[in-house]
Design a protein around this motif. Sequence first.
Motif, PDB file in Angstrom:
ATOM      1  N   VAL A  72     -11.516 -22.722  26.009  1.00  0.00           N
ATOM      2  CA  VAL A  72     -11.154 -21.749  24.919  1.00  0.00           C
ATOM      3  C   VAL A  72      -9.717 -22.051  25.254  1.00  0.00           C
ATOM      4  CG1 VAL A  72     -11.445 -19.691  24.735  1.00  0.00           C
ATOM      5  CG2 VAL A  72     -13.514 -20.830  24.697  1.00  0.00           C
ATOM      6  N   ALA A  73      -9.466 -21.791  26.876  1.00  0.00           N
ATOM      7  CA  ALA A  73      -7.456 -21.867  26.628  1.00  0.00           C
ATOM      8  C   ALA A  73      -7.060 -22.918  25.813  1.00  0.00           C
ATOM      9  CB  ALA A  73      -7.358 -21.562  27.911  1.00  0.00           C
ATOM     10  N   ASN A  74      -7.585 -24.119  25.389  1.00  0.00           N
ATOM     11  CA  ASN A  74      -6.601 -24.424  24.637  1.00  0.00           C
ATOM     12  C   ASN A  74      -6.207 -23.435  23.498  1.00  0.00           C
ATOM     13  OD1 ASN A  74      -6.455 -26.862  22.270  1.00  0.00           O
ATOM     14  ND2 ASN A  74      -6.375 -28.120  23.599  1.00  0.00           N
ATOM     15  N   SER A  75      -4.143 -23.382  22.751  1.00  0.00           N
ATOM     16  CA  SER A  75      -4.271 -22.768  21.929  1.00  0.00           C
ATOM     17  C   SER A  75      -5.387 -23.285  20.259  1.00  0.00           C
ATOM     18  CB  SER A  75      -2.563 -23.144  21.617  1.00  0.00           C
ATOM     19  OG  SER A  75      -2.103 -22.761  22.564  1.00  0.00           O
ATOM     20  N   TYR A  76      -5.220 -25.057  20.120  1.00  0.00           N
ATOM     21  CA  TYR A  76      -5.793 -24.864  19.357  1.00  0.00           C
ATOM     22  C   TYR A  76      -6.949 -24.131  18.810  1.00  0.00           C
ATOM     23  CZ  TYR A  76      -8.439 -27.855  15.756  1.00  0.00           C
ATOM     24  OH  TYR A  76      -9.175 -28.478  14.635  1.00  0.00           O
ATOM     25  N   PHE A  77      -8.092 -25.238  20.313  1.00  0.00           N
ATOM     26  CA  PHE A  77      -9.356 -24.196  20.175  1.00  0.00           C
ATOM     27  C   PHE A  77      -9.759 -22.400  19.523  1.00  0.00           C
ATOM     28  CE2 PHE A  77     -10.455 -28.232  21.875  1.00  0.00           C
ATOM     29  CZ  PHE A  77     -10.865 -28.878  20.841  1.00  0.00           C
ATOM     30  N   SER A  78      -8.631 -22.073  20.503  1.00  0.00           N
ATOM     31  CA  SER A  78      -8.669 -20.263  20.479  1.00  0.00           C
ATOM     32  C   SER A  78      -8.131 -20.194  19.007  1.00  0.00           C
ATOM     33  CB  SER A  78      -7.753 -19.962  21.076  1.00  0.00           C
ATOM     34  OG  SER A  78      -6.168 -20.073  21.450  1.00  0.00           O
ATOM     35  N   PRO A 223      -7.190 -40.269  29.092  1.00  0.00           N
ATOM     36  CA  PRO A 223      -8.505 -39.671  28.812  1.00  0.00           C
ATOM     37  C   PRO A 223      -9.596 -38.284  29.065  1.00  0.00           C
ATOM     38  CG  PRO A 223      -8.630 -41.354  30.253  1.00  0.00           C
ATOM     39  CD  PRO A 223      -7.403 -40.964  30.747  1.00  0.00           C
ATOM     40  N   PHE A 224      -8.467 -37.689  29.712  1.00  0.00           N
ATOM     41  CA  PHE A 224      -9.204 -35.543  30.023  1.00  0.00           C
ATOM     42  C   PHE A 224      -7.840 -35.254  29.304  1.00  0.00           C
ATOM     43  CE2 PHE A 224     -11.071 -37.844  33.873  1.00  0.00           C
ATOM     44  CZ  PHE A 224     -12.884 -36.949  33.771  1.00  0.00           C
ATOM     45  N   GLY A 225      -7.153 -35.901  28.642  1.00  0.00           N
ATOM     46  CA  GLY A 225      -6.548 -35.092  27.675  1.00  0.00           C
ATOM     47  C   GLY A 225      -5.424 -33.546  27.921  1.00  0.00           C
ATOM     48  N   GLY A 226      -4.777 -34.271  28.983  1.00  0.00           N
ATOM     49  CA  GLY A 226      -4.104 -33.347  29.494  1.00  0.00           C
ATOM     50  C   GLY A 226      -4.698 -32.084  30.594  1.00  0.00           C
ATOM     51  N   ASP A 254      -2.722 -30.750  22.937  1.00  0.00           N
ATOM     52  CA  ASP A 254      -1.698 -29.583  22.656  1.00  0.00           C
ATOM     53  C   ASP A 254      -1.564 -29.685  24.420  1.00  0.00           C
ATOM     54  OD1 ASP A 254      -1.193 -26.888  22.696  1.00  0.00           O
ATOM     55  OD2 ASP A 254      -2.913 -26.800  20.881  1.00  0.00           O
ATOM     56  N   ARG A 255      -2.083 -30.102  24.587  1.00  0.00           N
ATOM     57  CA  ARG A 255      -2.053 -30.127  26.791  1.00  0.00           C
ATOM     58  C   ARG A 255      -1.233 -31.178  26.693  1.00  0.00           C
ATOM     59  NH1 ARG A 255      -4.322 -26.728  30.078  1.00  0.00           N
ATOM     60  NH2 ARG A 255      -5.939 -25.426  30.342  1.00  0.00           N
ATOM     61  N   LEU A 256      -1.134 -32.176  25.982  1.00  0.00           N
ATOM     62  CA  LEU A 256      -0.365 -33.262  27.009  1.00  0.00           C
ATOM     63  C   LEU A 256       0.819 -32.969  25.832  1.00  0.00           C
ATOM     64  CD1 LEU A 256      -3.049 -36.142  25.773  1.00  0.00           C
ATOM     65  CD2 LEU A 256      -2.041 -35.653  27.870  1.00  0.00           C
TER      66      LEU A 256
END
Length: 338
Positions: A72-78, A223-226, A254-256
């Motif tokens: 949820v903390a990922n900007s895109y998903f929020s 693989p863990f996307g950042g 996003d996290r990367l």
Amino acid sequence: MFESTTLKDIAKALGLSTSTVSRALRDTHEISAATKKIVLAYAKEINYQPNPIALSLKERRSKSIGVIVSEVANSYFSQAINGIESIAYDRGYHVILSQTHESFEREVINVQHLASRSVDGLLVSLSSQTKNLDHLTSLHARGLPIVFFDRVADEINTHKVIANNEKGAFEATEHLIKSGYKRIAHLTSSAYLSITIERLAGYKAALEANHLTLNPDYIKHCPFGGMDYEELENAIKELLALPEKPDAIFVAGDRLSTGCLTVFKKLKIKVPEEIGIAGFSNSDVLDLFNPSLTSVRQPAFEIGQVATQMLIKLIEAKYPVEEFEKKILNTELIVRES
């Protein structure tokens, strides 16, 4: 232990039968207006709420939607979740959120738990570790409505909603090329995620369109996307250790993207003087970074809305749905300092 008020409690307090109270609350014609008024007034006084589990058993609907995302903390998903909720609650559905944290095992557990809680349908964005889809195909085969968004599974025949990842990647890579960079690396997530495949295709297409040779050494998968900082830092260090190191990086997550700037700051690498960067990110604070990050922004809120509309349409369909579509929404390149 909390105990909610039941129909039996109301019936006992008013000296009525349980069936009479039930009919009064449902406003059926068999009950007199006077009795209905007494029952409704008392129910309001004690703040009576119908038992959703009992209702779901009776109506075979829970009026709830399960949502699977990486975090949820990922900007895109929020932002996507905001879109999901904006439609769901207007249509009388509750939203139950579940995070995988990029773990296949956690995704399986979450999906099974939501299904066991009798959700009416699932909105799913796959974890970066998910290759085996048995936990989803079995539920889909048994009739549970499922809609995929962002990270989709082409093997399951249902509705899907994504951003135009290939176009967004092409535009970001070409922006770096037009800015004078020629040795452009690509930092991305798991090799088998749909978004990884689509964004890699856009990156390759931009190089080809601008007559630049693809260097396989310039492509690094995280693989863990950042979410694993050490993994990200090692990938960047490997790129910078190449005999002909890249002069720019196109980042596919996003996290990367935001993590890259953190690594560059730690390594005392100046952006954009020593290396350029452009990447997918929906963060609302990119202008506050120093330098601010050139980014591909996805219509996350709209993707959440469209996916929810599609899912509710499946849930409420009177007949089996056999035709499905893949909706692709456009991205936007926002040019900043990096």
